[in-house]
Design an enzyme around this catalytic site. Structure first.
Site, mmCIF file in Angstrom:
data_model
loop_
_atom_site.group_PDB
_atom_site.id
_atom_site.type_symbol
_atom_site.label_atom_id
_atom_site.label_comp_id
_atom_site.label_asym_id
_atom_site.label_seq_id
_atom_site.Cartn_x
_atom_site.Cartn_y
_atom_site.Cartn_z
ATOM 1 N N VAL A 1 0.809 -1.223 0.000
ATOM 2 C CA VAL A 1 0.000 0.000 0.000
ATOM 3 C C VAL A 1 0.842 1.272 0.000
ATOM 4 O O VAL A 1 0.302 2.362 -0.180
ATOM 5 C CB VAL A 1 -0.964 0.049 1.206
ATOM 6 C CG1 VAL A 1 -1.985 -1.065 1.124
ATOM 7 C CG2 VAL A 1 -0.210 0.012 2.530
ATOM 8 N N TYR A 2 2.145 1.156 0.210
ATOM 9 C CA TYR A 2 2.980 2.352 0.193
ATOM 10 C C TYR A 2 3.055 2.891 -1.236
ATOM 11 O O TYR A 2 3.660 2.277 -2.117
ATOM 12 C CB TYR A 2 4.391 2.035 0.695
ATOM 13 C CG TYR A 2 4.505 1.694 2.166
ATOM 14 C CD1 TYR A 2 3.415 1.763 3.025
ATOM 15 C CD2 TYR A 2 5.727 1.300 2.706
ATOM 16 C CE1 TYR A 2 3.533 1.434 4.362
ATOM 17 C CE2 TYR A 2 5.858 0.980 4.045
ATOM 18 C CZ TYR A 2 4.755 1.041 4.876
ATOM 19 O OH TYR A 2 4.881 0.723 6.211
ATOM 20 N N SER A 3 2.412 4.030 -1.449
ATOM 21 C CA SER A 3 2.391 4.684 -2.765
ATOM 22 C C SER A 3 1.907 3.746 -3.858
ATOM 23 O O SER A 3 2.441 3.718 -4.971
ATOM 24 C CB SER A 3 3.783 5.250 -3.110
ATOM 25 O OG SER A 3 4.154 6.261 -2.195
#
Length: 344
Positions: A61-63
């Protein structure tokens, strides 16, 4: 660099690891964290490896996966020199199977993460949150099918409550599935809730803590002071609402003690805050982040030395809070403490 076993596993990890949340830089939260590209990321990885930091943590989900892509590009050609940790379970789309830890989500999520990271195995996969809608047996059996062929080496969790983690460990033991050896947790001088239940559980069950946001969501950087507005350029202006709540008066009490110790020792406020965590039970590694080389080198200076017992006691006192029920009797009443003494 000191290395510790990750929980009761045989895997040794550095006491400081690097969080790649600043890589990629997409969206309102991660865009405010940083937008490190592949070339910049490679330089940060170089500095980490020179210091003995070889564990790099990210998440799908990071970026929107860009963090994994940038990290994969940064380690290209030196996969054997690093350990990769990533996380999944949080939503990555709007579809009914785009969130959680179902068999479908885990298998597809791992395959996509492997592609973005440019590798054929992940050293540590952590579930980013507990999925109450999927039986723990389904989750664990799926992880087992991914561990057996070597796509995953170790498994862990993040942001689980005590009962959720213990239920999962009991099921793993009962069915012979891989046990969670890591618990990625929020823990800092201004957020000590981890100590009440999850730390004793980690000690009892051999689950090592990987600490995220050791600087209290950017509040222990040395730039926040009582009676002063947040400095211009602080990420808190854009990200405070996304992070864990912090009692402001307690924050300022802690910062004043950190300032005093910094003046006495010549260390920085972040270095002292991180070093305090390295002294705590169950902590295997503290995840540090950095948007640039200067920040990274400063945070790396948190290892290789120790606070004195007197300095630790001052920080303990400034950051202490009342334990919630049913834990406070063990800290206040002699009879309870004699039966089950507090961990810290």
């Amino acid at each position: 660099m000191e290395y510790r076993r990750l929980g009761s596993s045989g895997l040794k990890v550095p006491v400081l690891s690097f969080g790649a949340g600043t890589f990629g830089g997409k969206g309102p939260l991660f865009g405010a964290w940083g937008s490190t590209d592949a070339a910049e990321a490679r330089r940060l990885v170089d500095i980490c490896l020179e210091a003995g930091v070889n564990l790099f943590d990210t998440a799908d989900v990071y970026s929107d996966g860009a963090s994994e892509e940038v990290l994969g590009a940064a380690i290209k050609g030196r996969r054997d020199d690093v350990m990769l940790s990533t996380k999944l379970s949080l939503p990555v789309g709007e579809g009914p199977n785009a969130a959680g830890s179902s068999r479908s989500r885990l298998i597809s999520g791992v395959e996509k993460a492997l592609k973005r990271l440019g590798t054929d195995y992940i050293d540590l996969l952590q579930l980013h949150a507990f999925d109450a809608g999927t039986p723990v047996e389904e989750v664990l059996s799926t992880l087992d099918t991914l561990v057996r062929p070597g796509k995953l080496r170790y498994v862990g969790v993040s942001n689980f409550s005590g009962w959720q983690l213990m239920k999962s460990l009991a099921a793993a033991d009962r069915q012979g599935y891989p046990r969670y050896v890591a618990n990625q947790v929020y823990y800092s001088l201004v957020g000590r809730d981890y100590e009440w239940e999850l730390m004793p559980l980690g000690l009892d069950q051999g689950v090592g803590a990987l600490v995220w946001s050791p600087l209290g969501w950017g509040r222990l950087t040395g730039k926040i002071r009582r009676g002063e507005p947040w400095p211009e350029g602080s990420r808190l202006h854009d990200t405070a609402a996304f992070g864990p709540p912090v009692d402001e008066e307690k924050l300022y009490d802690v910062v004043e003690v950190l300032d005093a110790i910094a003046q006495e020792t010549g260390k920085t406020v972040p270095q002292i805050a991180i070093n305090w965590l390295l002294r705590r039970p169950t902590v295997s590694s503290v995840i540090i982040g950095a948007r640039n080389e200067e920040q990274l080198r400063q945070n790396l200076g948190a290892a290789g030395w120790s606070l004195t017992p007197e300095e630790v006691a001052r920080l303990d006192a400034a950051s202490a809070t009342t334990a919630p029920y049913p834990y406070f009797p063990y800290y206040r009443q002699e009879g309870f403490a004699r039966i089950n003494p507090p961990v810290v």
